[in-house]
Motif scaffolding. Structure first.
Motif, mmCIF file in Angstrom:
data_model
loop_
_atom_site.group_PDB
_atom_site.id
_atom_site.type_symbol
_atom_site.label_atom_id
_atom_site.label_comp_id
_atom_site.label_asym_id
_atom_site.label_seq_id
_atom_site.Cartn_x
_atom_site.Cartn_y
_atom_site.Cartn_z
ATOM 1 N N GLY A 1 62.318 10.507 2.077
ATOM 2 C CA GLY A 1 62.801 10.466 0.705
ATOM 3 C C GLY A 1 61.776 10.875 -0.333
ATOM 4 N N ALA A 2 60.552 11.144 0.081
ATOM 5 C CA ALA A 2 59.485 11.469 -0.870
ATOM 6 C C ALA A 2 59.666 12.876 -1.444
ATOM 7 N N PHE A 3 59.387 13.027 -2.717
ATOM 8 C CA PHE A 3 59.455 14.361 -3.318
ATOM 9 C C PHE A 3 58.532 14.529 -4.516
ATOM 10 N N GLY A 4 58.074 13.415 -5.119
ATOM 11 C CA GLY A 4 57.289 13.505 -6.340
ATOM 12 C C GLY A 4 55.990 14.267 -6.169
ATOM 13 N N THR A 5 55.244 13.944 -5.120
ATOM 14 C CA THR A 5 53.937 14.590 -4.905
ATOM 15 C C THR A 5 54.094 16.061 -4.554
ATOM 16 N N VAL A 6 55.013 16.367 -3.629
ATOM 17 C CA VAL A 6 55.192 17.763 -3.221
ATOM 18 C C VAL A 6 55.762 18.589 -4.373
ATOM 19 N N LEU A 7 56.595 17.977 -5.207
ATOM 20 C CA LEU A 7 57.139 18.686 -6.369
ATOM 21 C C LEU A 7 56.029 19.015 -7.359
ATOM 22 N N ALA A 8 55.086 18.074 -7.530
ATOM 23 C CA ALA A 8 53.969 18.308 -8.445
ATOM 24 C C ALA A 8 52.997 19.343 -7.884
ATOM 25 N N LEU A 9 52.863 19.403 -6.554
ATOM 26 C CA LEU A 9 51.922 20.331 -5.933
ATOM 27 C C LEU A 9 52.455 21.763 -5.886
ATOM 28 N N VAL A 10 53.680 21.929 -5.393
ATOM 29 C CA VAL A 10 54.194 23.281 -5.134
ATOM 30 C C VAL A 10 55.546 23.555 -5.766
ATOM 31 N N GLY A 11 56.080 22.609 -6.542
ATOM 32 C CA GLY A 11 57.391 22.827 -7.149
ATOM 33 C C GLY A 11 58.471 22.953 -6.091
ATOM 34 N N GLY A 12 59.266 23.996 -6.167
ATOM 35 C CA GLY A 12 60.345 24.201 -5.196
ATOM 36 C C GLY A 12 59.978 25.160 -4.091
ATOM 37 N N GLU A 13 58.687 25.457 -3.947
ATOM 38 C CA GLU A 13 58.274 26.427 -2.923
ATOM 39 C C GLU A 13 58.541 25.916 -1.512
ATOM 40 N N LYS A 14 58.427 24.613 -1.303
ATOM 41 C CA LYS A 14 58.678 24.024 0.005
ATOM 42 C C LYS A 14 60.085 23.423 0.024
ATOM 43 N N ASN A 15 60.840 23.826 1.013
ATOM 44 C CA ASN A 15 62.245 23.433 1.087
ATOM 45 C C ASN A 15 62.395 22.121 1.858
ATOM 46 N N LEU A 16 62.556 21.028 1.130
ATOM 47 C CA LEU A 16 62.798 19.721 1.727
ATOM 48 C C LEU A 16 64.141 19.194 1.239
ATOM 49 N N LEU A 17 64.742 18.310 2.012
ATOM 50 C CA LEU A 17 66.044 17.773 1.647
ATOM 51 C C LEU A 17 65.980 17.012 0.322
ATOM 52 N N SER A 18 64.922 16.243 0.128
ATOM 53 C CA SER A 18 64.777 15.499 -1.131
ATOM 54 C C SER A 18 64.628 16.448 -2.320
ATOM 55 N N ILE A 19 63.947 17.577 -2.116
ATOM 56 C CA ILE A 19 63.797 18.568 -3.181
ATOM 57 C C ILE A 19 65.140 19.205 -3.508
ATOM 58 N N GLN A 20 65.935 19.487 -2.474
ATOM 59 C CA GLN A 20 67.262 20.056 -2.693
ATOM 60 C C GLN A 20 68.146 19.104 -3.491
ATOM 61 N N ILE A 21 68.066 17.816 -3.188
ATOM 62 C CA ILE A 21 68.844 16.814 -3.936
ATOM 63 C C ILE A 21 68.411 16.808 -5.392
ATOM 64 N N TYR A 22 67.116 16.877 -5.610
ATOM 65 C CA TYR A 22 66.579 16.888 -6.986
ATOM 66 C C TYR A 22 67.060 18.121 -7.752
ATOM 67 N N PHE A 23 67.010 19.297 -7.109
ATOM 68 C CA PHE A 23 67.403 20.522 -7.781
ATOM 69 C C PHE A 23 68.898 20.545 -8.114
ATOM 70 N N GLN A 24 69.703 19.910 -7.255
ATOM 71 C CA GLN A 24 71.154 19.899 -7.507
ATOM 72 C C GLN A 24 71.526 19.021 -8.700
ATOM 73 N N THR A 25 70.594 18.193 -9.152
ATOM 74 C CA THR A 25 70.861 17.358 -10.332
ATOM 75 C C THR A 25 70.144 17.878 -11.575
ATOM 76 N N SER A 26 69.438 18.997 -11.455
ATOM 77 C CA SER A 26 68.740 19.568 -12.609
ATOM 78 C C SER A 26 69.738 20.306 -13.495
ATOM 79 N N GLU A 27 69.329 20.584 -14.707
ATOM 80 C CA GLU A 27 70.238 21.195 -15.677
ATOM 81 C C GLU A 27 70.630 22.615 -15.289
ATOM 82 N N SER A 28 69.730 23.347 -14.643
ATOM 83 C CA SER A 28 70.010 24.753 -14.335
ATOM 84 C C SER A 28 71.035 24.907 -13.212
ATOM 85 N N THR A 29 70.992 24.029 -12.217
ATOM 86 C CA THR A 29 71.929 24.121 -11.087
ATOM 87 C C THR A 29 72.684 22.810 -10.917
#
Length: 278
Positions: A215-243
């Motif tokens: 479930g972790a995503f905060g550290t990897v999001l701060a390090l590489v943004g969306g460059e690394k494809n993780l399930l938690s990152i995908q969940i985060y992006f689906q709730t962002s304003e752009s997508t």
């Protein structure tokens, strides 16, 4: 009867908290994952998880990443726990208190600390280049998959240390002495006595780490943004304003909950089998 009512009132806040902050959100996610933005029932969001490469790759990456980071932190944390368990009680308590501080830090703070230390122009990378006269293009890359595993694994070492230090303390010293008295070598004592006794505690600590890593995503999001494809990152992006796609995010969240539940069930089964008489 009065005692029963009193006991019920004492545990009522727990059930209220459980209902509002765990059961209700999960049920809400589950319901939303089956309805489109227009309110029509659909299974398309779950089909997307199996059909779209970005989601399948995210699940695979998350499982590999969580396993690698958990094992890295688990093994090193076990060694640290072993050495700490042999220290004097006052020293041990001080180190364990100091060691638990990283667990209180947010993922963003951890990411920033590693960027300062091991970023491309971080302090440690600059020292290494100066010592070995390396070109500026040579550095420890914390933005790669191995680097992210190292960052998360390093952050999980204190948690495993706290777990395994207690396990080593509770280890029955009599069976170790009996093994030595029967002529067993140090290797044999570890192989047939100590490791089997420690295995349930190790698996228990590993399960806690694994669930956190999935479930972790905060550290990897701060390090590489969306460059690394993780399930938690995908969940985060689906709730962002752009997508913004709340039903898809809900379906991915349900999938993540199911994966964590299955993995923890398997690890719990392994832990019970490893226990004496299991």
């Amino acid at each position: 009867m009065k005692n029963i009512r009193r006991d019920f009132l004492l545990i009522l806040p727990f059930f209220v908290f459980l209902g509002f902050f765990e059961i209700y959100p999960i049920l809400n996610l589950f319901v939303k994952s089956f309805f489109s933005d227009k309110g029509s029932f659909t299974l398309q969001y779950y089909r997307n998880i199996f059909l779209l490469d970005q989601y399948r790759l995210a699940i695979r990456n998350s499982l590999l990443f969580s396993t690698s980071a958990s094992l890295f932190g688990g093994i090193l944390g076990t060694f640290v726990g072993y050495f700490i368990s042999h220290l004097k009680r006052s020293t041990k308590n001080f180190l364990l208190s100091l060691y638990s501080l990283p667990l209180t830090l947010s993922g963003l703070v951890v990411a920033f600390a590693f960027i300062v230390l091991l970023g491309r122009n971080g302090v440690l990378n600059q020292i290494i280049r100066l010592l070995f006269h390396l070109h500026k293009d040579y550095y420890i890359d914390i933005y790669s998959w191995p680097g992210i595993v190292f960052v998360y694994g390093f952050f999980q070492i204190p948690l495993m240390t706290l777990t395994m230090a207690a396990v080593f303390e509770n280890l029955d010293k009599s069976i170790v002495e009996a093994s030595k008295n029967l002529g067993a070598t140090t290797f044999q004592t570890w192989r047939y006595v100590i490791i089997p006794s420690l295995a349930p505690g190790f698996v228990s600590g590993l399960s806690i780490q694994f669930a956190g890593m999935l479930g972790a995503f905060g550290t990897v999001l701060a390090l590489v943004g969306g460059e690394k494809n993780l399930l938690s990152i995908q969940i985060y992006f689906q709730t962002s304003e752009s997508t913004y796609n709340l039903p898809q995010s809900a379906a991915l969240s349900v999938a993540l909950i199911l994966i964590i539940s299955v993995v923890l069930s398997i690890l719990n089964l392994v832990e019970r089998k490893l226990k004496p008489g299991g």
